[in-house]
Design an enzyme around this catalytic site. Sequence first.
Site, mmCIF file in Angstrom:
data_model
loop_
_atom_site.group_PDB
_atom_site.id
_atom_site.type_symbol
_atom_site.label_atom_id
_atom_site.label_comp_id
_atom_site.label_asym_id
_atom_site.label_seq_id
_atom_site.Cartn_x
_atom_site.Cartn_y
_atom_site.Cartn_z
ATOM 1 N N VAL A 11 0.832 -1.213 0.000
ATOM 2 C CA VAL A 11 0.000 0.000 0.000
ATOM 3 C C VAL A 11 0.866 1.263 0.000
ATOM 4 O O VAL A 11 0.597 2.223 -0.736
ATOM 5 C CB VAL A 11 -0.978 -0.017 1.201
ATOM 6 C CG1 VAL A 11 -1.786 1.265 1.264
ATOM 7 C CG2 VAL A 11 -1.902 -1.223 1.103
ATOM 8 N N LYS A 87 -6.218 -1.411 10.064
ATOM 9 C CA LYS A 87 -7.451 -1.818 10.768
ATOM 10 C C LYS A 87 -7.195 -2.238 12.193
ATOM 11 O O LYS A 87 -7.939 -1.900 13.101
ATOM 12 C CB LYS A 87 -8.095 -3.030 10.083
ATOM 13 C CG LYS A 87 -8.112 -2.930 8.641
ATOM 14 C CD LYS A 87 -7.865 -4.241 7.947
ATOM 15 C CE LYS A 87 -6.496 -4.248 7.322
ATOM 16 N NZ LYS A 87 -6.394 -5.108 6.161
ATOM 17 N N LYS A 187 -12.556 -4.768 10.523
ATOM 18 C CA LYS A 187 -13.180 -3.758 9.659
ATOM 19 C C LYS A 187 -14.603 -3.432 10.119
ATOM 20 O O LYS A 187 -15.016 -2.268 10.107
ATOM 21 C CB LYS A 187 -13.190 -4.253 8.213
ATOM 22 C CG LYS A 187 -11.793 -4.310 7.612
ATOM 23 C CD LYS A 187 -11.807 -5.063 6.298
ATOM 24 C CE LYS A 187 -10.437 -5.065 5.650
ATOM 25 N NZ LYS A 187 -10.308 -6.045 4.577
HETATM 26 N N1 HSE Z 1 -6.101 -8.436 3.493
HETATM 27 C C1 HSE Z 1 -7.135 -7.484 3.275
HETATM 28 C C2 HSE Z 1 -8.209 -8.084 2.397
HETATM 29 C C3 HSE Z 1 -6.539 -6.259 2.632
HETATM 30 O O1 HSE Z 1 -7.936 -9.119 1.773
HETATM 31 O O2 HSE Z 1 -9.313 -7.570 2.345
HETATM 32 C C4 HSE Z 1 -7.479 -5.096 2.522
HETATM 33 O O3 HSE Z 1 -7.923 -4.639 3.763
#
Ligand code: HSE
Length: 381
Positions: A11, A87, A187
């Site tokens: 990222v 997160k 999340k």
């Molecule tokens: N590992 C996370 C996913 C990355 O696969 O959604 C994005 O938050």
Amino acid sequence: MKTAVLGYGTVGKGVYEMLRSAKDLEQGPVLVRKGKADEPWKTDDFDAVLADDSLNAVAEAIGGIDPAFDYAMKTLKAGKHFVTANKALVAEKGSELQAAADESGAAFLFSAACGGGVPLLHNLALSQRGDGILKVSGILNGTTNYMLDRMQRFGTDYEAALKMAQEMGYAEADPSADVSGLDALRKVILAAGTAFGILPSGGLHEGIESFTAEDIRFYQSKGLVLRLIAQTERTAGGVSCFTEPVLFPDNAPEAAVLENNNLASYEGRCCGKISLMGQGAGRYPTASALIRDLESVLSGERRMFPEGLKQAEADHDSVKRRYLVRLPEEAKEQLPCDEVQGKEGAYLRILTGAIPVNRMHEAARKIREKGGRIAFAALEE
Ligand code: HSE
């Protein structure tokens, strides 16, 4: 607005590239690991980054709590804006970070931490101000969606599908967070905090690790498609917050969510159900969300969590569902069985009556504790 980037992984590299071409954002230094600053624009000294008076904001893409939490607190206390894709950091330390931001007046935005490029938190933050949100749910992990899609459409086996998701840059550094449902739980904790002003603790997470190729074929024979769903809603006892596999009819919108896509929905008191779909993982989708947050800072946004953010134990008694379960025959009595749908050796496939979410997760935990193998998925009804 001059912005430093913390981290130069999947990222961080995307943010660095996007910052270079952004019209109203200025590229600051990129923080890399000790001894890895091999370009003039890279540094391995966070304190030097912070001491730069010309720097207004920090975009964090390191992941994890340590040292990200320390960097975040120092940034916010110094009155510099902090945007993050982390997160774990926000789910665990969100209250402290918000308090530090409130005190200094700096912005604390984290829409990149949920949904990759999909602007779920961004929209929740806006909608909760004027409307009021009752429920948020959806496919919030790109890795597991990609894996389930490969397994269902192409017959790819679990290990190969995981390796492909890692190669595509979707998976976390430790992919057990993806496949166990923990990443999606983090999340949806952020979604609860943003939508309800409550950061739930004690959330439940079941992932996709227990499913075999036979399970997938069995579901397909019944016209069902497996997806990993994260959910939070207002309940009689507060808010629920969990992730678990769910079976959808093959003509449901969730069944049409392929590859690394996410499908996030929320129900507003007045706006009804809104759904957002797009790439939930990967370099540029996630980097674009960090850039979006920086643009929001420029437009005057300072927060995503509503004022008066609280922490509370999640309520899992009030949400009831029916589950399709594969379990050892001798464990059948642990769940109310409405129908036996099949027998394979020492294992049964049963459909339960409607039971609270925590009863299902607790039964699975006990069966596994005794060495039994169980796979369960809720029926979308
Ligand atoms: N590992 C996370 C996913 C990355 O696969 O959604 C994005 O938050």
